[in-house]
Each structure stands twice: as C-alpha cells, then as structure tokens.
Enzyme design. Structure first.
Site, PDB file in Angstrom:
ATOM      1  N   ARG A 187      31.578  18.549 -48.653  1.00 16.70           N
ATOM      2  CA  ARG A 187      31.821  18.693 -47.217  1.00 16.70           C
ATOM      3  C   ARG A 187      33.019  17.822 -46.842  1.00 16.70           C
ATOM      4  O   ARG A 187      33.002  16.607 -47.010  1.00 16.70           O
ATOM      5  CB  ARG A 187      30.576  18.252 -46.431  1.00 16.70           C
ATOM      6  CG  ARG A 187      30.758  18.286 -44.928  1.00 16.70           C
ATOM      7  CD  ARG A 187      29.464  17.899 -44.200  1.00 16.70           C
ATOM      8  NE  ARG A 187      29.686  17.834 -42.763  1.00 16.70           N
ATOM      9  CZ  ARG A 187      29.789  16.708 -42.056  1.00 16.70           C
ATOM     10  NH1 ARG A 187      29.682  15.535 -42.662  1.00 16.70           N
ATOM     11  NH2 ARG A 187      29.999  16.745 -40.746  1.00 16.70           N
TER      12      ARG A 187
ATOM     13  N   GLU B 238      25.029  14.244 -43.673  1.00 11.32           N
ATOM     14  CA  GLU B 238      25.403  12.859 -43.986  1.00 11.32           C
ATOM     15  C   GLU B 238      24.140  12.014 -44.017  1.00 11.32           C
ATOM     16  O   GLU B 238      23.284  12.124 -43.154  1.00 11.32           O
ATOM     17  CB  GLU B 238      26.348  12.249 -42.938  1.00 11.32           C
ATOM     18  CG  GLU B 238      27.760  12.734 -42.965  1.00 11.32           C
ATOM     19  CD  GLU B 238      28.627  12.002 -41.935  1.00 11.32           C
ATOM     20  OE1 GLU B 238      28.290  10.840 -41.589  1.00 11.32           O
ATOM     21  OE2 GLU B 238      29.613  12.593 -41.475  1.00 11.32           O
TER      22      GLU B 238
ATOM     23  N   TYR C 268      21.110   8.111 -40.135  1.00 13.98           N
ATOM     24  CA  TYR C 268      21.102   6.882 -40.923  1.00 13.98           C
ATOM     25  C   TYR C 268      20.006   5.920 -40.507  1.00 13.98           C
ATOM     26  O   TYR C 268      19.518   5.141 -41.322  1.00 13.98           O
ATOM     27  CB  TYR C 268      22.445   6.158 -40.767  1.00 13.98           C
ATOM     28  CG  TYR C 268      23.641   6.931 -41.266  1.00 13.98           C
ATOM     29  CD1 TYR C 268      24.110   6.749 -42.564  1.00 13.98           C
ATOM     30  CD2 TYR C 268      24.310   7.837 -40.454  1.00 13.98           C
ATOM     31  CE1 TYR C 268      25.218   7.451 -43.037  1.00 13.98           C
ATOM     32  CE2 TYR C 268      25.407   8.540 -40.913  1.00 13.98           C
ATOM     33  CZ  TYR C 268      25.857   8.347 -42.205  1.00 13.98           C
ATOM     34  OH  TYR C 268      26.947   9.055 -42.658  1.00 13.98           O
TER      35      TYR C 268
ATOM     36  N   ASN D  76      23.273  14.569 -39.380  1.00 14.81           N
ATOM     37  CA  ASN D  76      23.680  13.272 -39.910  1.00 14.81           C
ATOM     38  C   ASN D  76      22.714  12.235 -39.357  1.00 14.81           C
ATOM     39  O   ASN D  76      22.547  12.132 -38.132  1.00 14.81           O
ATOM     40  CB  ASN D  76      25.087  12.897 -39.467  1.00 14.81           C
ATOM     41  CG  ASN D  76      26.148  13.816 -40.024  1.00 14.81           C
ATOM     42  OD1 ASN D  76      25.873  14.690 -40.840  1.00 14.81           O
ATOM     43  ND2 ASN D  76      27.384  13.624 -39.584  1.00 14.81           N
TER      44      ASN D  76
ATOM     45  N   HIS E 207      36.506  16.274 -37.080  1.00 15.99           N
ATOM     46  CA  HIS E 207      35.820  15.008 -37.345  1.00 15.99           C
ATOM     47  C   HIS E 207      36.623  13.884 -36.708  1.00 15.99           C
ATOM     48  O   HIS E 207      37.121  12.975 -37.381  1.00 15.99           O
ATOM     49  CB  HIS E 207      35.645  14.801 -38.847  1.00 15.99           C
ATOM     50  CG  HIS E 207      34.603  13.786 -39.214  1.00 15.99           C
ATOM     51  ND1 HIS E 207      33.639  14.017 -40.172  1.00 15.99           N
ATOM     52  CD2 HIS E 207      34.372  12.530 -38.758  1.00 15.99           C
ATOM     53  CE1 HIS E 207      32.867  12.947 -40.293  1.00 15.99           C
ATOM     54  NE2 HIS E 207      33.295  12.027 -39.440  1.00 15.99           N
TER      55      HIS E 207
ATOM     56  N   GLU F  96      29.299  15.310 -35.195  1.00 22.26           N
ATOM     57  CA  GLU F  96      28.759  14.259 -34.337  1.00 22.26           C
ATOM     58  C   GLU F  96      29.435  14.190 -32.967  1.00 22.26           C
ATOM     59  O   GLU F  96      30.109  13.202 -32.635  1.00 22.26           O
ATOM     60  CB  GLU F  96      28.852  12.900 -35.032  1.00 22.26           C
ATOM     61  CG  GLU F  96      28.041  12.811 -36.313  1.00 22.26           C
ATOM     62  CD  GLU F  96      28.024  11.412 -36.917  1.00 22.26           C
ATOM     63  OE1 GLU F  96      28.551  10.474 -36.285  1.00 22.26           O
ATOM     64  OE2 GLU F  96      27.476  11.245 -38.015  1.00 22.26           O
TER      65      GLU F  96
END
Length: 456
Positions: free
Chosen positions: A78, A361, A298, A296, A122, A167
C-alpha cells in the site's frame, strides 16, 4: 514467543508507506511544494527541523525497495501518490516525469508478484491549492476529482485497489483545529469544514475511479479509535464519551455509510455553525457505495467529563470533554498498547460500514538501534505485532470480514511532526547511508506470511 495463529485462505499480507514520508526528492522531477514542505520549513513545527528530504530516497531507490518487499514475502504493498509530483499546479497539466515514477513502481510490483494498493491522498496537498483555500474550499472536491482522473487514467489498467483518502480525521481536525499537522491551523470550526470537504472530495472521486477502472475495488481509509471512559462512568462521563466518539468516529462513519451526520453532533456544534456548509446533494455524493473499508488503528482514546462547557481539546462538539492519559504499557510514541480495543474498533468498523475491511495500518514505534551483530533486535515490536494480529483473528471469529493486514510501516521514515525521531518500520533505515536492515520483527512477519502460504 511462537505465533501460530492461522488466518482465512486468501488473507492478504502487506506493508504500507506514504509518499511524503519515504520518497525524498521533494524538488526533483518537476514536483512542486506540498503543504508539508511549507509546514516543515517553519521552525518549531517538526522535531529537529527535519524535512521531507532525504526521507528514505525511495524516489531513487524504488527498484531495490521492491526487491526487499519480495524478500519479505509481501502479497501486497500500500503506497500513496504525491499530488504535487503528478500535477504540480494542483490542477491542469500532468507532469509526465512524476506520473512515470508511479507507472514504473506499479510495473515493478506486479513483476514481483506484489499487488498494488494505491492511496490517492496521504496529506501532501499541493501548496498552490492551499493558497486557494485548501480543504476549507468546496472547490477542493473538483480539484481532487481531476487529480484522481489523472492517476487512475494512467494506472487503472493494472491497479485494482484504490483508496481515495488516508485518515481524513488527521487531514481535517488534527491539521485545521489542533495545528499539529499541515497546514497548521488552530480553529475549532475549520476542522469540521475540512472534514466535510474531504468527504465530498472522496465522494466526487468514487464514480470517476469506477468509470476509468472497470472492476475497481474502491475504498477510503479511516483511523477510527475506540473511545473509552472511566470504569464507573457518571452521566457526564458518558456524554463526554459520546461527544468524543462523534468527533473521532461518527463524523465519518455516519455520512459515509448512513448518508447523514449524527444528529447529536450537529446539535453539539450549533454554536459554531448553522450547518449551511452541508449543501443539498452533498450527503448523497459522500455516501457513494464502496467495496471495502480501510482501517488504520494503533491505540484507543480515553476521556472523561471535564468542566461543563469547556473544550480543552479544541475539537468541534467536544465541550465538557477532558482527555485522559493512556494506561498500561506504552510505545515510544506514548501510545497505549491495547489489542482488545483494536479488536473492538475493527468489529465496529465492519458493522458500521457493512463492508469487508482491510487493516491498512497497524504497528508500533520503538527506539531501534543496529546492534554489534549487525541486526536490529526489536522484541517489543514483535510482541505488539503478535498481540494485534491475534486481535484481528478474534475479530474475524466474531464475524468481521477482514481481508488483509498491512504493517505500518515497511521501513522507518519521516514521521510527520516527529521528524526522524520515531521508528515504525519493520525495516531499519540508516538515514546517512540509506542502508536498509530487516529488523527481527520484519523477519518474524516474513515467517508468519510464509507459514500462511505453506512455505518453509
């Protein structure tokens, strides 16, 4: 620790990067300045005065980097396209040298059996478009549509997987309300306006992609977060969770997948706007059907009730919301390691969207060094990888249709406002020599991929 969890047949294993973070060559090949070039040039915005040069010199080292991906056994890669490299004036003439780079990259990937997943945006908006209002302008939707047409028109004969935006929360609220990212504004309302125009640009591009690339799988990548309140919440705490969840998650989930904004959020921002920025037909455009959703994630977000009416977060609709420090073991970014929250947000994303999901991600930053033996030993990253892959498997078992996992990141890179201080890669980069060294976590990821495919 051994990791022997299995995944469904057809599950894709990949890694992800972003153009500004790895390419370097910011003034070469006809590329114009992006908002991140401008932002990084202002002292105090980025750690150590770091900029997008040299990054990983991927613009010049791309063939070798693809060979490295092949050595890792990646099924998919990606990457994002740099708008100012392809259309230096933002709109108008396409820069042949710029689009040729991505044309070669796609060919190199396919020649090595790696499936390209292309992200159109991005965060590196051409500076010339920011000078014309950037994402605060409704004109950004047709600008983005023109750019999408240029890229898909050139690569769409070989690329099937297209992501419009990466995002949008970061390129709206983090960039226009919190000033942490380019263009560095600090206005409570601007973040909401930018979010709407980003989604409008997304919806504008979807039919363009489909028209130019029959059989395309079209997606958007969000960064939703599981919002956690106190263990024994008060009514005010629950309201704080609701407000924060609307800003982080509902502001995107609802327009994209339900064709409306959360009513409660519009009420919460009524003191900022009468909602006239939402024009007739906008929500129909924004909610154009998609083929899958990129997620994504985290870490979770913790909040509680603060002073009524106060908004220390500066996020639209978050009056009375106070941020709470992360708990438990933290990464080098200070982010909470919480695979349970990762599982929960994947389940919710699948439910909200009704779509197959890719984990586009996921990863962790640690203060890596090359040891005397020439290796990079990063047991913390390997443990994080194991625990979060286990969470993905659990989400699948609970009904989420998750089709693949992309490690963030393929290699250490320019980590936005943190510059080169934070290392997320499964491959170490020596920024002086540009030598790449696969870390222990990268070798473990390659082992997991090989085991999935029945290779020793």
């Amino acid at each position: 620790m051994a990791f022997d969890t299995t995944f469904p047949d057809g599950f894709l294993w990949g890694a992800a990067t972003a153009s500004f973070q790895i390419e370097g060559a910011t003034t070469e090949g006809g590329r114009s300045a992006s908002i991140w070039d401008t932002f990084a040039a202002i002292e105090g915005n980025v750690a150590n005065k770091d900029t997008g040069d040299p990054a990983c010199e991927h613009y010049h080292r791309m063939p070798q980097d693809v060979v490295m991906m092949k050595a890792l056994g990646l099924d998919a890669y990606r990457f994002s396209v740099a708008w100012p490299r392809v259309i230096p004036d933002g709109v108008g003439a396409v820069n042949a040298e710029g689009i040729d780079f991505y044309d070669r990259l796609v060919d190199q990937l396919l020649d090595n059996g790696i499936r390209p997943f292309v992200t159109l945006y991005h965060w590196d908006l051409p500076q010339v478009l920011d000078d014309r209002g950037g994402w605060l302008s409704r004109d950004s939707a047709p600008w983005f549509g023109e750019y999408a047409a240029a890229v898909v028109g050139r690569l769409g004969d070989r690329v099937r997987n297209w992501t419009t935006l990466n995002e949008p929360w970061c390129s709206s609220f983090l960039s226009y309300s919190l000033a942490h990212h380019a263009p560095g504004h600090a206005d409570e309302l601007e973040g909401l306006l930018a979010a709407h125009h980003l989604m409008l640009a997304h919806g504008t591009a979807v039919p363009i992609i489909r028209g130019l690339c029959p059989g395309a799988e079209v997606s958007i990548t969000l960064n939703p977060t599981q919002v956690l309140g106190p263990q024994d919440p008060t009514a005010a705490d629950l309201d704080a969770v609701r407000r924060a969840d609307n800003n982080y998650n509902g502001v995107f989930y609802s327009p994209l997948f339900h064709g409306e904004y959360p009513n409660s959020m519009l009420e919460d921002v009524a003191h900022l706007t009468d909602g006239s920025f939402i024009h007739d037909g906008d929500l129909a455009t924004i909610s154009a059907p998609l083929d899958n959703l990129g997620v994504n994630n985290y870490f979770p977000t913790r909040v509680r009730a603060g002073d009524p009416g106060a908004n220390p977060t500066r996020l639209a609709g978050c009056e009375g919301v106070e941020a709470v420090a992360p708990q438990g073991a933290l990464t080098d970014m200070g982010w909470e390691q919480n695979p349970g929250a990762h599982r929960q947000i994947l389940l919710r994303s699948a439910q909200e969207s009704g779509l197959p999901v890719y984990v586009t991600e996921n990863g962790s930053a640690w203060a890596d060094t090359v040891s005397a033996d020439g290796a990079v030993h990063d047991p913390e990253r390997t443990a994080y990888l194991h625990s979060h892959l286990q969470a993905v498997r659990e989400a699948i078992d609970e009904g989420a249709d998750i089709r693949g996992y992309f490690a963030w990141s393929l290699m250490d890179n320019f980590e936005w406002a943190f510059g080169y201080d934070k290392r997320f890669g499964i491959v170490h980069v020596d920024y002086d020599s540009q030598v790449r060294t696969i870390k222990d976590s990268g070798h473990e990821y390659a082992r997991i991929i090989a085991a999935h495919h029945g290779r020793s």
